[in-house]
Design an enzyme around this catalytic site. Sequence first.
Site, PDB file in Angstrom:
ATOM      1  N   SER A   1       0.812  -1.207   0.000  1.00 55.07           N
ATOM      2  CA  SER A   1       0.000   0.000   0.000  1.00 55.07           C
ATOM      3  C   SER A   1       0.854   1.269   0.000  1.00 55.07           C
ATOM      4  O   SER A   1       1.630   1.503  -0.919  1.00 55.07           O
ATOM      5  CB  SER A   1      -0.955  -0.047   1.198  1.00 55.07           C
ATOM      6  OG  SER A   1      -1.959   0.904   1.110  1.00 55.07           O
TER       7      SER A   1
ATOM      8  N   ASP B   1      -2.189   5.963  -3.551  1.00 52.47           N
ATOM      9  CA  ASP B   1      -1.078   5.295  -2.888  1.00 52.47           C
ATOM     10  C   ASP B   1      -0.568   4.188  -3.804  1.00 52.47           C
ATOM     11  O   ASP B   1      -0.961   4.098  -4.968  1.00 52.47           O
ATOM     12  CB  ASP B   1      -1.487   4.769  -1.511  1.00 52.47           C
ATOM     13  CG  ASP B   1      -2.475   3.612  -1.585  1.00 52.47           C
ATOM     14  OD1 ASP B   1      -3.061   3.398  -2.662  1.00 52.47           O
ATOM     15  OD2 ASP B   1      -2.671   2.918  -0.568  1.00 52.47           O
TER      16      ASP B   1
ATOM     17  N   ASP C   1      -5.609   2.013  -3.684  1.00 49.99           N
ATOM     18  CA  ASP C   1      -6.848   1.835  -2.919  1.00 49.99           C
ATOM     19  C   ASP C   1      -6.994   2.922  -1.856  1.00 49.99           C
ATOM     20  O   ASP C   1      -7.863   2.851  -0.996  1.00 49.99           O
ATOM     21  CB  ASP C   1      -6.929   0.440  -2.286  1.00 49.99           C
ATOM     22  CG  ASP C   1      -5.915   0.227  -1.171  1.00 49.99           C
ATOM     23  OD1 ASP C   1      -5.020   1.086  -0.994  1.00 49.99           O
ATOM     24  OD2 ASP C   1      -6.016  -0.800  -0.475  1.00 49.99           O
TER      25      ASP C   1
ATOM     26  N   ASP D   1      -0.938   0.962  -4.217  1.00 54.61           N
ATOM     27  CA  ASP D   1      -1.802  -0.007  -4.887  1.00 54.61           C
ATOM     28  C   ASP D   1      -3.141   0.604  -5.278  1.00 54.61           C
ATOM     29  O   ASP D   1      -4.069  -0.103  -5.663  1.00 54.61           O
ATOM     30  CB  ASP D   1      -2.014  -1.249  -4.019  1.00 54.61           C
ATOM     31  CG  ASP D   1      -2.733  -0.950  -2.710  1.00 54.61           C
ATOM     32  OD1 ASP D   1      -2.628   0.193  -2.223  1.00 54.61           O
ATOM     33  OD2 ASP D   1      -3.396  -1.849  -2.167  1.00 54.61           O
TER      34      ASP D   1
END
Length: 329
Positions: free
Chosen positions: A107, A246, A250, A248
Amino acid sequence: MEDIMGKLFGTDGVRGKANVDLTPMLAYELGLKGAYVLRNIHGDGGRAKIVVGRDTRISGEMLESALAAGICAAGVDVVSFGVIPTAGVAFLAKQMGAVAGVVISASHNPAYDNGIKFFGGNGYKLPDEVENQIEDLILNSKEIPLATDREIGTITYDLDAPHRYAQYLVENIDSDLAGMKVVLDCANGASSYIAPRVFEAMGADVVATHNRPDGWNINDGCGSTHTESLQEAVAANGAAVGLAFDGDADRLLVVDEKGNMVSGDQIMVICAKYMKEHGMLKNNKLVVTVMSNLGLKLAMEDLGVEVLQTKVGDRYVIEKMRESGGIIG
């Protein structure tokens, strides 16, 4: 292993420093024993598959290779998407009839970290009890039967998957951004290829920044944890809005046309207010975590919107939304 990791699954999967805490050996175990549990829960007795995606970290391919080997050893096929946002894996796991989806990402963490998180075949995070089953098999070194002969899993590569996910977004978002200049900070992560394409397809004039990942520059002075350059870029380009993802994709932070940060609570109030005024806010509910402030609650009370609180973690927000019939959280 138990001394190093303790409880394997946190609020967002298994995370640690790549090749120190999160090693290929642990990735193999997660693939093997995760596939074994999920196949037995969600499989219909036929050939099962698990879809896998990752962000742009240098350790991603190493961990994916080990994870995929474990999944195949459990007799489950692997479909690899390459680099794709987390939500794309969750969506495609359900669309493609997989027993699970797995994302390899840490993340917003630095590049030296990585993580492995599972989704069920329904596209939602695994329930705690399922994660506990996988943990029990790993932490207590329990043996499971390995696939042999024709039962051994295979690996295929579906590199068109990110495009299909992008197309789904464009076709299901009823917005025309023609004439709007948007700055996108892609964090040199999973949104680097897909986000500019989606916003351009919706008509926006896109200025993409930090969209050249090299394996080591993910979240490095950019993205949702470092918004200074985005704030400057919005002002310099005369943009209407700036969006910071961010690693990834999400997580999202927003910058207004003056370069000011818009907080998560403010984003939720803006969205809920718009949806309420346009008759789109089903059940008049907004789900937030205990981190949200009193101002949000008071603003929603003024609009006649019920605020439901959960403990911190996106899985708990989703669970409360599904339980209450809310559609935003």
